[in-house]
Motif scaffolding. Sequence first.
Motif, short mmCIF file in Angstrom:
data_model
loop_
_atom_site.label_atom_id
_atom_site.label_comp_id
_atom_site.label_asym_id
_atom_site.label_seq_id
_atom_site.Cartn_x
_atom_site.Cartn_y
_atom_site.Cartn_z
N SER A 154 -7.54 60.29 43.99
CA SER A 154 -7.23 59.83 42.63
C SER A 154 -6.10 60.66 42.02
O SER A 154 -5.23 60.13 41.31
CB SER A 154 -8.47 59.92 41.74
N LEU A 155 -6.08 61.96 42.32
CA LEU A 155 -5.00 62.83 41.83
C LEU A 155 -3.67 62.42 42.46
O LEU A 155 -2.66 62.28 41.76
CB LEU A 155 -5.31 64.29 42.16
N ARG A 156 -3.68 62.22 43.75
CA ARG A 156 -2.46 61.82 44.46
C ARG A 156 -1.92 60.50 43.94
O ARG A 156 -0.72 60.35 43.68
CB ARG A 156 -2.75 61.73 45.95
N ASP A 157 -2.80 59.52 43.73
CA ASP A 157 -2.38 58.21 43.22
C ASP A 157 -1.78 58.33 41.82
O ASP A 157 -0.78 57.69 41.51
CB ASP A 157 -3.57 57.25 43.19
N TYR A 158 -2.41 59.16 40.98
CA TYR A 158 -1.92 59.35 39.62
C TYR A 158 -0.54 59.99 39.62
O TYR A 158 0.35 59.59 38.85
CB TYR A 158 -2.90 60.23 38.84
N LEU A 159 -0.33 60.95 40.49
CA LEU A 159 0.96 61.63 40.57
C LEU A 159 2.06 60.70 41.07
O LEU A 159 3.21 60.76 40.61
CB LEU A 159 0.86 62.87 41.48
N THR A 185 9.06 64.27 48.13
CA THR A 185 10.17 64.19 47.16
C THR A 185 10.09 62.95 46.29
O THR A 185 10.74 62.89 45.23
CB THR A 185 11.52 64.21 47.89
N GLN A 186 9.33 61.95 46.71
CA GLN A 186 9.16 60.75 45.90
C GLN A 186 8.16 60.98 44.77
O GLN A 186 8.05 60.17 43.85
CB GLN A 186 8.68 59.58 46.77
N MET A 187 7.45 62.09 44.82
CA MET A 187 6.46 62.42 43.81
C MET A 187 7.08 63.35 42.78
O MET A 187 7.08 64.57 42.93
CB MET A 187 5.23 63.09 44.45
N THR A 188 7.67 62.79 41.75
CA THR A 188 8.24 63.56 40.65
C THR A 188 7.54 63.14 39.37
O THR A 188 7.35 61.95 39.12
CB THR A 188 9.75 63.34 40.53
N THR A 189 7.18 64.10 38.57
CA THR A 189 6.31 63.83 37.42
C THR A 189 6.89 64.33 36.10
O THR A 189 7.82 65.14 36.09
CB THR A 189 4.94 64.51 37.62
N PRO A 190 6.31 63.88 34.97
CA PRO A 190 6.67 64.47 33.68
C PRO A 190 5.96 65.80 33.50
O PRO A 190 5.23 66.24 34.39
CB PRO A 190 6.17 63.42 32.67
N SER A 191 6.17 66.43 32.37
CA SER A 191 5.53 67.73 32.12
C SER A 191 4.96 67.82 30.72
O SER A 191 4.70 68.91 30.23
CB SER A 191 6.53 68.86 32.34
N ASN A 192 4.78 66.67 30.05
CA ASN A 192 4.27 66.70 28.69
C ASN A 192 2.80 67.12 28.65
O ASN A 192 2.09 67.09 29.66
CB ASN A 192 4.46 65.34 28.02
N THR A 193 2.35 67.50 27.48
CA THR A 193 1.00 68.05 27.30
C THR A 193 -0.09 67.08 27.74
O THR A 193 -1.06 67.48 28.41
CB THR A 193 0.77 68.43 25.83
N GLU A 194 0.06 65.82 27.40
CA GLU A 194 -0.96 64.82 27.75
C GLU A 194 -1.09 64.67 29.26
O GLU A 194 -2.21 64.60 29.81
CB GLU A 194 -0.60 63.47 27.12
N PHE A 195 0.05 64.64 29.94
CA PHE A 195 0.04 64.50 31.40
C PHE A 195 -0.63 65.71 32.06
O PHE A 195 -1.48 65.56 32.94
CB PHE A 195 1.47 64.36 31.91
#
Length: 211
Positions: A154-159, A185-195
């Motif tokens: 579930s973590l991997r899918d969310y990312l 490298t295809q797994m790039t994410t935001p860094s906001n507080t909610e995320f």
Amino acid sequence: LDDFRKVIENCATCTSENIERCAKNAKAEKESLQASGTSFWQMRNAGTSYLAIGMLQNIRTIMTKKNEQMAFAKLADFRGSIDLTFFPRTWKEIGTKLAAEGVYAFKGKVDGSRDTPSFLVDSMEDIQTLQAHTIKSVHIQLKPGFTDVRQIGSLRDYLFVAQGKCIVYFHVETGGKMYITKANTQMTTPSNTEFIQTIKDMSLVEEVWCE
């Protein structure tokens, strides 16, 4: 203030360390404009703009001769503090959004005409946006119970679904040693507080931080 160390170090252009230099530059700019015949009103909007970031302290308001409220304050960073001046127009626009001990980013100019330089605030910048731009990576430390990638499906899918510019690193402790693995490298994410909070709440996640 520690939470904003990176944004202060990377984005602030006027600090307690360099405000004296900024003031000298401002004074030289003003003298140059005066020598060229620039009018007073034109000079008010001229000069270099800076970004100051820190903790707001010692807010003091006064009434001007025109019965308008303006304010003075200190802005503390990691090496000291600088004096802030909020003229009536600026104070009317942002004064109600400010609170003592809050961390803010202000755009403005430096007044070098007095013995002690003052930062003349023109506007307030979104410090959260500035901070997001300085963060390059998201680090996820998994709990010791992690043994197989299928446990964090579930973590991997969310990312993978998340959209952002931060590289992801996994920290896994095995046999008393901490191993760090860079994600696809295809797994790039935001860094906001909610995320970040959503990740922290997932199973097998021990800790999450940004760098």
